[in-house]
Motif scaffolding. Structure first.
Motif, PDB file in Angstrom:
ATOM      1  N   GLY A  77       7.930  -5.719  -0.287  1.00 22.34           N
ATOM      2  CA  GLY A  77       8.267  -4.472  -0.955  1.00 22.34           C
ATOM      3  C   GLY A  77       7.709  -3.312  -0.148  1.00 22.34           C
ATOM      4  N   TYR A  78       8.490  -2.245   0.001  1.00 24.79           N
ATOM      5  CA  TYR A  78       8.078  -1.056   0.760  1.00 24.79           C
ATOM      6  C   TYR A  78       8.432   0.200  -0.035  1.00 24.79           C
ATOM      7  CZ  TYR A  78       8.546  -4.391   4.688  1.00 24.79           C
ATOM      8  OH  TYR A  78       8.480  -5.485   5.512  1.00 24.79           O
ATOM      9  N   HIS A  79       7.524   1.159   0.007  1.00 27.58           N
ATOM     10  CA  HIS A  79       7.798   2.476  -0.582  1.00 27.58           C
ATOM     11  C   HIS A  79       7.561   3.516   0.509  1.00 27.58           C
ATOM     12  CE1 HIS A  79       7.080   5.490  -4.140  1.00 27.58           C
ATOM     13  NE2 HIS A  79       7.736   6.059  -3.137  1.00 27.58           N
ATOM     14  N   TYR A  80       8.643   4.176   0.902  1.00 29.07           N
ATOM     15  CA  TYR A  80       8.570   5.267   1.878  1.00 29.07           C
ATOM     16  C   TYR A  80       8.765   6.597   1.162  1.00 29.07           C
ATOM     17  CZ  TYR A  80       8.891   2.063   5.856  1.00 29.07           C
ATOM     18  OH  TYR A  80       8.648   1.081   6.788  1.00 29.07           O
ATOM     19  N   VAL A  81       8.086   7.629   1.679  1.00 28.26           N
ATOM     20  CA  VAL A  81       8.250   8.995   1.175  1.00 28.26           C
ATOM     21  C   VAL A  81       8.642   9.900   2.345  1.00 28.26           C
ATOM     22  CG1 VAL A  81       7.145  10.946   0.024  1.00 28.26           C
ATOM     23  CG2 VAL A  81       6.536   8.616  -0.630  1.00 28.26           C
TER      24      VAL A  81
END
Length: 225
Positions: free
Chosen positions: A89-93
């Motif tokens: 899982g990855y969360h980019y901003v």
């Protein structure tokens, strides 16, 4: 498929502090296809699910990926072949034109010589703003197991607000609904929820209950193995 992860060493606290103030608002998210994921949002494996939304942190991108099964290294001494599989899982901003990796999670099944299950539930992805602070929570659900019999699969729910992580871990419910029970599900709520708004735990438990019946996952496994 592997895409090398670009290192981004921006402190999360600085990212939040720099975010513009905003009044509480509804968080709307949109599905994203693999071809629409920007190259700088690197990931490993095959993209299974992706969502995009905008909140006080900026433009957010959640990527949930899974590898194919591949031969294990840990059971060469056995005659039967063993397999591994991994999910990420990855969360980019995105702020100022650049994507920063806010968090990454990894899970896996190793040395499996029976039926290997490691699967997201597409309907289990939720983007919410339960505490109405303008920063979204992302939640997803998956099952995991290596089994050769009728027994409950492992199950996990992962929630983030910003870089803060919350989880429920346990197993699915495989009772047959007519009296005889092969196994009731279990649910262990992460103590981290005690430090979060009460709405986080309430939502997470309800979300878990929506997907805890193992029979409701069977078609998805068969279609997507």
């Amino acid at each position: 498929m592997k895409r090398s992860i670009l290192t981004a060493c921006t402190a999360v606290a600085a990212l939040i502090a720099a975010a513009p103030g905003a009044s509480a608002q509804r968080i709307q998210s949109h599905a994203v296809s693999a071809r629409d994921v920007p190259r700088e949002a690197a990931y490993e494996g095959k993209l299974e699910l992706a969502r995009r939304w905008t909140d006080r942190l900026g433009e957010n991108l959640l990527l949930l990926t899974r590898t194919n099964e591949f031969p294990s290294r840990g059971c060469e001494e056995y005659q039967d072949p063993c397999s591994d599989r991994e999910i990420y899982g990855y969360h980019y901003v995105r702020r100022g034109g650049a994507y920063t990796l806010l968090w990454q999670t990894t899970d896996f099944e190793r040395d499996c010589d029976f039926d290997l299950v490691l699967q997201y539930r597409p309907e289990g992805v939720a983007i919410t703003d339960l505490d109405a602070d303008g920063i979204a929570e992302s939640t997803y659900v998956y099952m995991h197991t290596c089994t050769s019999d009728v027994s409950p699969n492992g199950m996990k729910l992962i929630m983030h607000e910003g870089a803060e992580k919350y989880a429920i871990r346990g197993s699915a419910d495989i009772s047959d609904g007519i009296g005889e029970e092969y196994g009731r599900g279990s649910m262990a709520v992460d103590p981290a929820f005690n430090r979060a708004p009460a709405a986080f735990r309430e939502f997470a438990v309800r979300h878990w209950r929506r997907f805890e019946r193992q029979a409701s996952w069977a078609a998805d496994y068969n279609d997507r193995r």
